[in-house]
Motif scaffolding. Structure first.
Motif, short mmCIF file in Angstrom:
data_model
loop_
_atom_site.label_atom_id
_atom_site.label_comp_id
_atom_site.label_asym_id
_atom_site.label_seq_id
_atom_site.Cartn_x
_atom_site.Cartn_y
_atom_site.Cartn_z
N GLU A 275 -1.76 -12.93 -1.18
CA GLU A 275 -2.14 -11.65 -0.09
C GLU A 275 -1.00 -10.80 -0.03
O GLU A 275 -1.15 -9.68 0.06
CB GLU A 275 -2.59 -12.29 1.04
CG GLU A 275 -3.10 -11.53 2.08
CD GLU A 275 -3.56 -11.78 3.43
OE1 GLU A 275 -4.06 -11.20 4.37
OE2 GLU A 275 -3.77 -13.16 3.48
N ALA A 276 0.21 -11.15 0.34
CA ALA A 276 1.40 -10.25 0.61
C ALA A 276 1.68 -9.55 -0.72
O ALA A 276 2.09 -8.35 -0.49
CB ALA A 276 2.58 -11.12 1.02
N ILE A 277 1.50 -10.12 -1.70
CA ILE A 277 1.84 -9.25 -2.99
C ILE A 277 0.72 -8.03 -3.08
O ILE A 277 1.20 -6.95 -3.38
CB ILE A 277 1.89 -10.03 -4.20
CG1 ILE A 277 3.08 -11.09 -4.25
CG2 ILE A 277 1.85 -9.46 -5.45
CD1 ILE A 277 3.22 -12.19 -5.22
N GLU A 278 -0.40 -8.35 -2.87
CA GLU A 278 -1.46 -7.58 -2.76
C GLU A 278 -1.34 -6.29 -2.02
O GLU A 278 -1.50 -5.20 -2.25
CB GLU A 278 -2.83 -8.11 -2.46
CG GLU A 278 -4.28 -7.28 -2.87
CD GLU A 278 -5.27 -8.00 -2.66
OE1 GLU A 278 -6.51 -7.21 -2.63
OE2 GLU A 278 -5.55 -9.11 -2.32
N THR A 279 -0.82 -6.75 -0.73
CA THR A 279 -0.74 -5.70 0.48
C THR A 279 0.48 -4.79 -0.01
O THR A 279 0.34 -3.42 0.33
CB THR A 279 -0.13 -6.30 1.74
OG1 THR A 279 -1.19 -7.04 2.05
CG2 THR A 279 -0.07 -5.49 2.77
N LEU A 280 1.47 -5.52 -0.74
CA LEU A 280 2.73 -4.72 -1.04
C LEU A 280 2.34 -3.72 -2.27
O LEU A 280 2.71 -2.63 -2.13
CB LEU A 280 3.83 -5.81 -1.59
CG LEU A 280 5.21 -5.06 -1.87
CD1 LEU A 280 5.77 -4.30 -0.76
CD2 LEU A 280 6.00 -6.05 -2.51
N THR A 281 1.70 -4.13 -3.34
CA THR A 281 1.38 -3.47 -4.58
C THR A 281 0.14 -2.34 -4.19
O THR A 281 0.25 -1.42 -4.84
CB THR A 281 0.82 -4.15 -5.50
OG1 THR A 281 -0.11 -5.02 -5.29
CG2 THR A 281 2.16 -5.10 -6.12
N ALA A 282 -0.35 -2.56 -3.07
CA ALA A 282 -1.65 -1.55 -2.73
C ALA A 282 -1.00 -0.30 -2.28
O ALA A 282 -1.71 0.74 -2.25
CB ALA A 282 -2.43 -1.96 -1.57
N GLU A 283 0.34 -0.17 -2.00
CA GLU A 283 0.81 1.16 -1.37
C GLU A 283 1.55 2.02 -2.45
O GLU A 283 2.13 1.53 -3.35
CB GLU A 283 1.61 0.84 -0.04
CG GLU A 283 0.97 0.05 0.93
CD GLU A 283 1.85 -0.26 2.35
OE1 GLU A 283 3.03 0.31 2.25
OE2 GLU A 283 1.62 -0.67 3.31
#
Length: 283
Positions: A275-283
């Motif tokens: 989830e943290a990786i998804e949040t980071l890469t979504a920006e």
């Protein structure tokens, strides 16, 4: 987000003196950047590099973790570097060749930023636990090239000569809840060799890999992220355990293997990382 919860799969070294590289770094899919004032900057450029870096950091790097590696405090540039970081908008300061907690004490007196330690000497390996226990420390970076030099070790693809030091540092980092990232892979055109070394570090418990070239980022990001299979298994383990618990049972079975509390804890960590990786890469 707590620094220890932030993804650190790919940690790219960038020379603080190179304005073009500093600008390009904003476009790279890296989790963290080490802005290097030490080895990557010639003595004649040290002072100017501080100013160049301060200007670049002021423009921001999104959600990427920003770490400034200064020169050692016993050099002619170290103290000025340390004092400059106090006003730089960076997330942490990386101190080279940390041999003992006293080195972090000296740095803590000069800046209020979280501290990271380069672990790259035999003495540092032997003091890993006390270094990791320092209250201002947030992360550890393996300096495997310097360590190999001091050990007079031969190069081996399996890194067997370095295993004692790597293991001591991983144990210390995990015991005290610190981030730990593996040393660099020198052959920046050898994707397969890098993948193997990343997987070795990941299997040991490393949080990510330091990198010397942008071409290596994708390999590290993939190696240190949960796979689709791991995410699927984590979800099934949690669901099975919760169902077993609802029936008054203390264990569940998934794919023919026992699932207990400790497996569920690991599964939740896997999903949190994804989830943290998804949040980071979504920006």
């Amino acid at each position: 987000m707590d620094m220890r919860a932030r993804p650190c799969r790919s940690v790219l070294y960038i020379p603080a003196s190179k304005a073009r590289a500093l600008e390009k770094a904003r476009t790279l899919p890296v989790d963290a950047i080490i802005f290097d004032l030490e080895d990557a900057v010639s003595p004649s450029e040290k002072a100017a590099a501080r100013e160049t870096l301060a200007e670049a950091l002021a423009q921001g790097y999104g959600r990427r973790l920003t770490i400034v590696r200064i020169n050692a405090l016993d050099t002619e540039w170290g103290r000025a570097d340390a004092e400059a970081t106090a006003t730089m908008p960076c997330d942490a300061v990386l101190l080279p060749k940390v041999d003992a907690p006293a080195h972090l004490d000296d740095m803590a007196a000069l800046t209020d930023k979280p501290l990271w330690a380069m672990m790259e000497t035999p003495r540092g390996m032997l003091a890993a636990d006390s270094i990791a226990a320092h209250p201002r420390l947030a992360g550890m970076v393996m300096g495997t090239n310097d360590l190999a030099k001091d050990l007079q070790a031969r190069f081996r693809a399996d890194r067997m000569p370095l295993m004692a030091g790597l293991g001591l540092c991983v144990l210390a980092a995990k015991a005290h809840g610190r981030v730990i990232v593996d040393g660099v892979y020198n052959a920046f055109k050898d994707d397969e060799g890098l993948r193997v070394e990343c997987e070795q570090g990941r299997d040991m418990g490393m949080d990510g890999k330091t990198l010397i070239h942008p071409a290596l980022v994708d390999v590290a990001n993939a190696a240190f992220a949960p796979t689709a299979e791991e995410i699927d298994l984590a979800r099934r383990q949690i669901a099975a355990f919760e169902e077993a618990a609802a029936q008054g049972q203390g264990v569940a079975v998934v794919d023919g293997k026992i699932v207990e509390n400790l497996h569920v804890d690991t599964a939740r960590e896997t999903l949190a990382k994804a989830e943290a990786i998804e949040t980071l890469t979504a920006e």
